[in-house]
Scaffold this active site. Structure first.
Site, PDB file in Angstrom:
ATOM      1  N   ARG A  42       0.821  -1.206   0.000  1.00 54.25           N
ATOM      2  CA  ARG A  42       0.000   0.000   0.000  1.00 54.25           C
ATOM      3  C   ARG A  42       0.852   1.250   0.000  1.00 54.25           C
ATOM      4  O   ARG A  42       0.541   2.221  -0.648  1.00 54.25           O
ATOM      5  CB  ARG A  42      -0.927   0.002   1.215  1.00 54.25           C
ATOM      6  CG  ARG A  42      -1.690   1.297   1.387  1.00 54.25           C
ATOM      7  CD  ARG A  42      -2.654   1.255   2.545  1.00 54.25           C
ATOM      8  NE  ARG A  42      -3.546   0.137   2.447  1.00 54.25           N
ATOM      9  CZ  ARG A  42      -3.926  -0.607   3.498  1.00 54.25           C
ATOM     10  NH1 ARG A  42      -3.480  -0.335   4.699  1.00 54.25           N
ATOM     11  NH2 ARG A  42      -4.750  -1.612   3.331  1.00 54.25           N
TER      12      ARG A  42
ATOM     13  N   ARG B  47       7.255   0.185   1.607  1.00 56.60           N
ATOM     14  CA  ARG B  47       7.159  -0.949   2.519  1.00 56.60           C
ATOM     15  C   ARG B  47       5.954  -1.820   2.197  1.00 56.60           C
ATOM     16  O   ARG B  47       5.002  -1.372   1.582  1.00 56.60           O
ATOM     17  CB  ARG B  47       7.110  -0.494   3.971  1.00 56.60           C
ATOM     18  CG  ARG B  47       6.066   0.540   4.296  1.00 56.60           C
ATOM     19  CD  ARG B  47       6.605   1.427   5.441  1.00 56.60           C
ATOM     20  NE  ARG B  47       5.591   2.299   6.007  1.00 56.60           N
ATOM     21  CZ  ARG B  47       5.276   3.484   5.504  1.00 56.60           C
ATOM     22  NH1 ARG B  47       5.853   3.921   4.399  1.00 56.60           N
ATOM     23  NH2 ARG B  47       4.363   4.231   6.084  1.00 56.60           N
TER      24      ARG B  47
ATOM     25  N   CYS C  74      -2.602 -17.945  15.244  1.00 61.63           N
ATOM     26  CA  CYS C  74      -2.053 -17.204  16.384  1.00 61.63           C
ATOM     27  C   CYS C  74      -2.074 -18.126  17.596  1.00 61.63           C
ATOM     28  O   CYS C  74      -2.818 -19.108  17.626  1.00 61.63           O
ATOM     29  CB  CYS C  74      -2.898 -15.979  16.714  1.00 61.63           C
ATOM     30  SG  CYS C  74      -2.784 -14.661  15.496  1.00 61.63           S
TER      31      CYS C  74
HETATM   32  C1  LIG Z   1       0.745  -0.466   8.860  1.00 63.19           C
HETATM   33  C2  LIG Z   1       1.170  -0.947   7.572  1.00 63.19           C
HETATM   34  C3  LIG Z   1       2.526  -0.897   7.198  1.00 63.19           C
HETATM   35  C4  LIG Z   1       3.595  -0.349   8.107  1.00 63.19           C
HETATM   36  O1  LIG Z   1       3.375   1.004   8.356  1.00 63.19           O
HETATM   37  P1  LIG Z   1       4.335   1.822   9.333  1.00 63.19           P
HETATM   38  O2  LIG Z   1       3.587   3.092   9.566  1.00 63.19           O
HETATM   39  O3  LIG Z   1       5.616   2.014   8.620  1.00 63.19           O
HETATM   40  O4  LIG Z   1       4.501   1.011  10.575  1.00 63.19           O
HETATM   41  C5  LIG Z   1       2.862  -1.344   5.957  1.00 63.19           C
HETATM   42  N1  LIG Z   1       1.935  -1.827   5.109  1.00 63.19           N
HETATM   43  C6  LIG Z   1       0.636  -1.876   5.429  1.00 63.19           C
HETATM   44  C7  LIG Z   1      -0.331  -2.401   4.441  1.00 63.19           C
HETATM   45  C8  LIG Z   1       0.211  -1.467   6.684  1.00 63.19           C
HETATM   46  O5  LIG Z   1      -1.087  -1.539   7.010  1.00 63.19           O
END
Ligand SMILES: *Cc1c(COP(=O)(O)O)cnc(C)c1O
Length: 430
Positions: A143, A147, A156
């Site tokens: 998204r 990352r 879990c």
């Molecule tokens: C929360 C999330 C992340 C990581 O987000 P950070 O704000 O960097 O911790 C990455 N991808 C998705 C889809 C998320 O929901």
């Protein structure tokens, strides 16, 4: 909430008026009126108690079985229906943290299916973060540009009733196949802009050492992946999982960051401390992501005790999440204003490292946004007036045009009149 034992729930016992915590010894929680189940106490003395595989095999997976340990738990037809819709599991260890035997107990409240899970206002969704639509490869949510979120298992140790991924977790406990891992690696290789992979699920630490290492080693083989993050709640629900052997295997692939999910101070136990200590000693920076939950931690004093306990274990506070709009968790939702009030209480009172960022993960996959008390009283072109944590109004001037100010000073010219003088006067006064 109803409290049939007549004892005072810890969360409500703490005063709501946010009086300084010194008045209220945070460690002196109300003593249990119902002792922890004798059967669980007996189990905790057996040699297999600290064997994580034994804990996983012996998870309590139905309300009626849980009621054998906590006879005051009500098993209603609707709670059974909720358990059918969203699977239930709790490790004997996590169940043993309960100090009351009904739903006024935070551990049970987070773990026991309730009739309210069947309540479904129209704005709640199975997948509010729209993860399924952002998966270029099944299980990989991409998204944000740099990352990605990598879901490697649906299992879990314990299923949180407030889970954001209630739609998938536990329904069929399965983990990623070799072919899916290969497809994920292909995608990451083709998208070098992804520098940070969040390994989550489910809980990756329910898998074997070998399976976890395979995933981490594969990610590490992608040159563009700089940071690997693992999201696991096992320090809370199954701390014995964090074995010396697991830690030794994973530390070869640093930098790996670990984010866990403590929600209540009662989860901070000797076993949890040992798990966090082992991870921190092996160089894994630890973070915590809590969820703000009604009747569990939506109280400033409870939150303060939790945060102080976490930094003592070298866990840095990362996020405090407002509940997502997930079907089946309406009874956990708090007004947004409660979270803002708690943040207001924390700032100035606790070390900055103990203060998480309060975030809302917006529906339809619109992403995370931070929410804060408003500290800006007025904003002008020349200066900004802030309110500090004690309520004092303080002016902060914008930078001046240095070159001009210096040449004017040399030429002995009077200072140039500021534009927007009214504003300047207002905010610089006092
Ligand atoms: C929360 C999330 C992340 C990581 O987000 P950070 O704000 O960097 O911790 C990455 N991808 C998705 C889809 C998320 O929901």
């Amino acid at each position: 909430m109803e409290n049939r034992t007549g004892c005072v729930p810890a969360v409500e016992a703490a005063s709501k008026d946010d009086a300084p915590s010194l008045l209220r010894k945070p460690s002196a929680r109300p003593v249990a009126s119902v002792p922890i189940s004798r059967r669980l106490r007996a189990l905790a003395r057996t040699p297999q108690w600290k064997d994580w595989r034994w804990q996983l095999r012996n998870r309590i997976r139905s309300i009626s079985r849980l009621a054998e340990y906590f006879p005051e738990l009500e098993v209603s037809p609707d709670s059974l229906k909720a358990a059918e819709k969203f699977p239930q599991a709790i490790t004997p260890y996590y169940a043993s943290l309960a100090r009351r035997s009904d739903l006024s107990d935070p551990v049970l409240r987070m773990s026991v299916p309730q009739a309210q899970e069947l309540c479904n206002p129209p704005f709640l969704m199975d997948d509010p973060l729209d993860e399924e639509r952002h998966m270029p490869v099944p299980g990989l949510v991409h998204r944000y540009p740099d990352r990605a979120l990598f879901l490697v298992t649906s299992a879990c140790a314990a299923y949180c009733r407030h889970c954001t991924r209630k739609r998938v977790t536990g329904a069929r406990e399965s983990r990623i196949s070799a072919s899916r891992l290969a497809r994920t690696l292909d995608y990451l290789l083709a998208h070098p802009e992804i520098k940070d992979v969040v390994v989550s699920g489910g809980d990756p630490f329910t898998m074997s050492d070998c399976a976890i290492e395979t995933i981490v080693a594969s990610l590490r083989s992608v040159p563009s992946v700089e940071i690997i993050r693992i999201g696991t709640r096992t320090p809370v629900t199954l701390p014995f999982r964090v074995t010396e052997e697991l830690v030794e295997r994973l530390r070869k692939y640093h930098p790996i960051w670990i984010n866990t999910h403590f929600n209540h101070p009662c989860e901070i136990t000797e076993a949890a401390k040992e798990a966090c200590c082992r991870l921190a000693d092996a160089g894994f920076p630890l973070g915590n992501q809590s969820v703000l939950l009604k009747g569990i931690n939506d109280d400033s004093a409870v939150m303060e005790e939790l945060l102080r306990g976490l930094v003592r274990m070298r866990v840095r506070l990362y996020y405090l999440f407002q509940c997502d709009l997930v079907a089946g968790i309406e009874h956990f939702r708090t007004p947004l204003s409660r979270g803002i009030e708690i943040m207001e209480y924390l700032r100035g009172r606790l070390s900055g490292m103990a203060i998480p960022v309060f975030v809302v993960d917006l529906p339809n996959g619109c992403g995370k946004v931070p929410v804060m008390p408003d500290y800006v009283v007025s904003k002008g072109t020349e200066c900004t007036v802030f309110r500090n944590s004690r309520g004092l109004h303080v002016n902060y001037p914008e930078p001046v045009a240095v070159e001009r100010a210096v040449s004017n000073a040399r030429a002995g010219k009077p200072r140039r009149k500021a534009r927007g003088r009214g504003q300047l006067k207002l905010c610089c006064a006092g």
